[in-house]
Design a protein around this motif. Structure first.
Motif, PDB file in Angstrom:
ATOM      1  N   ARG B 287       0.821  -1.204   0.000  1.00 54.59           N
ATOM      2  CA  ARG B 287       0.000   0.000   0.000  1.00 54.59           C
ATOM      3  C   ARG B 287       0.860   1.261   0.000  1.00 54.59           C
ATOM      4  N   THR B 288       1.926   1.219   0.773  1.00 46.36           N
ATOM      5  CA  THR B 288       2.827   2.370   0.791  1.00 46.36           C
ATOM      6  C   THR B 288       4.119   1.998   0.099  1.00 46.36           C
ATOM      7  N   ALA B 289       4.683   2.978  -0.578  1.00 43.58           N
ATOM      8  CA  ALA B 289       5.931   2.743  -1.281  1.00 43.58           C
ATOM      9  C   ALA B 289       7.087   3.140  -0.372  1.00 43.58           C
ATOM     10  N   PRO B 290       8.225   2.459  -0.485  1.00 44.81           N
ATOM     11  CA  PRO B 290       9.388   2.885   0.292  1.00 44.81           C
ATOM     12  C   PRO B 290       9.918   4.211  -0.248  1.00 44.81           C
ATOM     13  N   ALA B 291      10.625   4.945   0.584  1.00 47.24           N
ATOM     14  CA  ALA B 291      11.218   6.198   0.112  1.00 47.24           C
ATOM     15  C   ALA B 291      12.258   5.884  -0.954  1.00 47.24           C
ATOM     16  N   GLY B 292      12.214   6.623  -2.027  1.00 47.63           N
ATOM     17  CA  GLY B 292      13.140   6.360  -3.120  1.00 47.63           C
ATOM     18  C   GLY B 292      12.545   6.844  -4.417  1.00 47.63           C
ATOM     19  N   THR B 293      13.104   6.347  -5.524  1.00 50.36           N
ATOM     20  CA  THR B 293      12.608   6.789  -6.830  1.00 50.36           C
ATOM     21  C   THR B 293      12.312   5.589  -7.703  1.00 50.36           C
ATOM     22  N   GLY B 294      11.346   5.742  -8.572  1.00 46.24           N
ATOM     23  CA  GLY B 294      11.012   4.723  -9.565  1.00 46.24           C
ATOM     24  C   GLY B 294      10.994   5.360 -10.936  1.00 46.24           C
ATOM     25  N   PHE B 295      11.332   4.563 -11.923  1.00 44.43           N
ATOM     26  CA  PHE B 295      11.522   5.148 -13.248  1.00 44.43           C
ATOM     27  C   PHE B 295      11.192   4.096 -14.291  1.00 44.43           C
TER      28      PHE B 295
END
Lengths: 187, 361
Positions: B287-295
């Motif tokens: 449900r929640t995404a970890p802190a960071g980036t997705g691309f």
């Protein structure tokens, strides 16, 4: 200007003469029952002509514009209902708002509406044109077309199917049929 | 002769969307051009910062309504990259197949749009008719004609319905025959070719410098297709090749898109042959995404579409960046149009397949 006693046409300007003659003609036409006879024949005739040749403006804004294009394609073929999309607002009598209206677009759309000749109608197609739709919390989308131009028919859907668009136009048919568009003089 | 600026838009049959092309003309010759965009800007990137991750999928569908599946697909890939979700094998194949069907549908819409511009109304009627067949396929797959909401973070929403394979093959057989007819209708039409050939040729170097992607770039002879250079999903297991042309003119852009439709037919056939028939199609994403980036980036029908998500560890993204292929291509309008006549504008700007929803965001 009381001209009943001795109407002197030379003393009247052209504008005054037009006004006077129109009033006299109106009285005669009303008194003799010609108006009623003309209304009885002209109103259904003009009404029939107008509602069977509605020319919407070819103005694609967003998603619903593709459904508008699909509607003019072979499967849904809106020309059988007399709907022909024209590119100039001067030739149109229906403004089909098919998409979200942004703050930048609003003056242009208002101007397009005012460029169209009377009688004219507006159809709000899709959720965005009706109430902002999915962009309800956007800072740049106007929340509904009816905030700045009068809307006659609302077609809900996101986007509505072409059948729904045709149904909206048929609803407009009924609306025009009820209106006294072809009456000879205003009462 | 006196020079003047002409506004083509926002209400103009050439624009195929909502934008304003201002051109500076010297007589009939264009000396300068300036696209004015922003008529459809709705603050997409800011708005999705207030949506939870699954809620963004239908919004991504409405980024570009011509090819809505590819945009929700690239968003889901970016979110999966952010959350570290592994997509089941079968879902990958279904996604790639839907991508290719969407590509055909989008190119048909493009063909329908440029036809009346270049004085060929017949091709509009034909292309719209064939597009309906592909919309019917999508309708049986996910229930909607245009905005599908089918892709999910971690897979797809549902498996293909019964008789799906039979329906797809039947549509493709029908479509391939029709495609030959179009080529007869357009390629042998002298008027059509005169309005496209030797028009706005763009050398490969200049196309790369301008940042063009997709069919517009491949028409200049550059072999660059993300399905090949950075294969996502299952494109490295499918039998296909890149469609390019060398001339770089408007006719080459037309040819590349027509070839891509043919290639998409081949890809879908190959996918149907190799696709696993059963297995999971969806995994549950966190449900929640970890802190960071997705691309993630992918080959949209119009070029390279890219979505970049930055997360601060909550269930809503911190920042979403959309890279739209058309935004870049429209900025090259001046280079494309300079030196040509006013009557060439519809064929030059029509061939880049304008979609303003993704450009203005």
């Amino acid at each position: 200007m009381d001209l009943s006693a001795f109407p002197n046409a030379i003393a009247m300007s052209a504008k005054e003469f037009m006004e006077w003659s129109t009033n006299v003609m109106d009285d005669i036409v009303r008194a003799t029952g010609v108006k009623r006879a003309l209304d009885k024949t002209m109103d259904p005739l003009l009404n029939w002509g107008v509602r069977n040749s509605m020319y919407p403006l070819h103005f694609g804004i967003a998603c619903c514009a593709l459904e508008m294009a699909a509607c003019s394609g072979p499967r849904f073929d809106n020309e059988r209902l007399g709907l022909v999309f024209r590119s100039s607002p001067r030739q149109c009598d229906v403004l089909l708002v098919n998409g979200w209206v942004t703050v930048k677009l609003r003056p242009a759309l208002r101007r397009l509406y005012e460029e169209m000749p009377e009688p004219k109608w507006v159809i709000a197609m899709g959720e965005c044109a009706i109430s902002g739709g999915p962009w309800y919390d956007s800072y740049n989308v106007v929340q509904g077309v009816d905030t700045f131009i009068p809307v006659d028919i609302y077609i809900p859907g996101c986007p509505p199917r072409p059948e729904a668009l045709i149904d909206g136009f048929l609803k407009l048919h009924q609306k025009i049929k009820k209106s006294k568009i072809g009456t000879f003089m205003d009462d | 002769m006196a020079e003047m600026w002409i506004n083509m838009g926002p209400q103009h049959p050439m624009t195929h969307g909502l934008w304003n092309l201002r051109i500076k003309v010297d007589g009939e010759t264009i000396t300068d051009a300036e696209p004015v965009i922003g008529y459809l800007h709705r603050g997409w990137e800011k708005m999705v910062e207030d949506r939870r991750y699954p809620q963004i999928i239908p919004m991504a569908d409405r980024l570009c309504y011509g090819s809505s599946f590819t945009w929700s697909h690239v968003y889901c890939m970016a979110a999966e990259d952010l959350m570290g979700v592994e997509v089941p094998e079968r879902a990958k194949w279904i996604r790639a197949m839907s991508d290719e069907l969407q590509r055909i549908g989008n190119h048909l819409m493009w063909l329908a749009a440029i036809g009346p511009d270049l004085g060929n109304l017949t091709i509009f009627l034909y292309a719209i008719r064939e597009r309906e067949a592909f919309l019917d396929l999508f309708q049986s797959l996910c229930g909607a004609r245009m905005t599908y909401n089918y892709c999910r973070i971690g897979g797809v929403r549902n498996a293909a319905p019964p008789n799906w394979e039979r329906d797809v093959l039947r549509t493709l057989d029908y479509f391939e025959k029709r495609l030959d007819e179009y080529e007869d209708l357009v390629d042998r039409n002298k008027v059509f070719r005169m309005r496209m050939e030797d028009l706005a040729p763009l050398p490969a170097k200049e196309a790369i410098n301008l940042g063009f992607t997709g069919p517009t770039l491949r028409a200049s002879g550059v072999k660059y297709d993300i399905r090949h250079n950075d294969p996502y999903e299952i494109y490295d297991q499918v039998d296909w090749h890149m469609c390019t042309a060398d001339e770089g003119d408007t006719y080459a852009r037309y040819r590349v898109r027509m070839d891509e439709m043919r290639m998409s037919v081949q890809i879908v056939r190959d996918i149907l042959k190799k696709m696993p028939k059963d297995g999971p199609i969806r995994v549950k994403p966190p449900r929640t995404a970890p802190a960071g980036t997705g691309f993630a980036r992918m080959e949209d029908p119009r070029g390279e579409s890219l979505i970049y998500i930055a997360s601060d560890g909550t269930d809503k993204p911190f920042r979403v960046k959309v890279r739209s292929p058309l935004f870049v291509i429209l900025s090259g309008a001046k280079v494309l149009l300079k030196g040509y006549k006013v009557a060439d504008v519809p064929s030059i700007m029509g061939m880049v397949d304008v979609c303003m929803g993704e450009t203005d965001r």
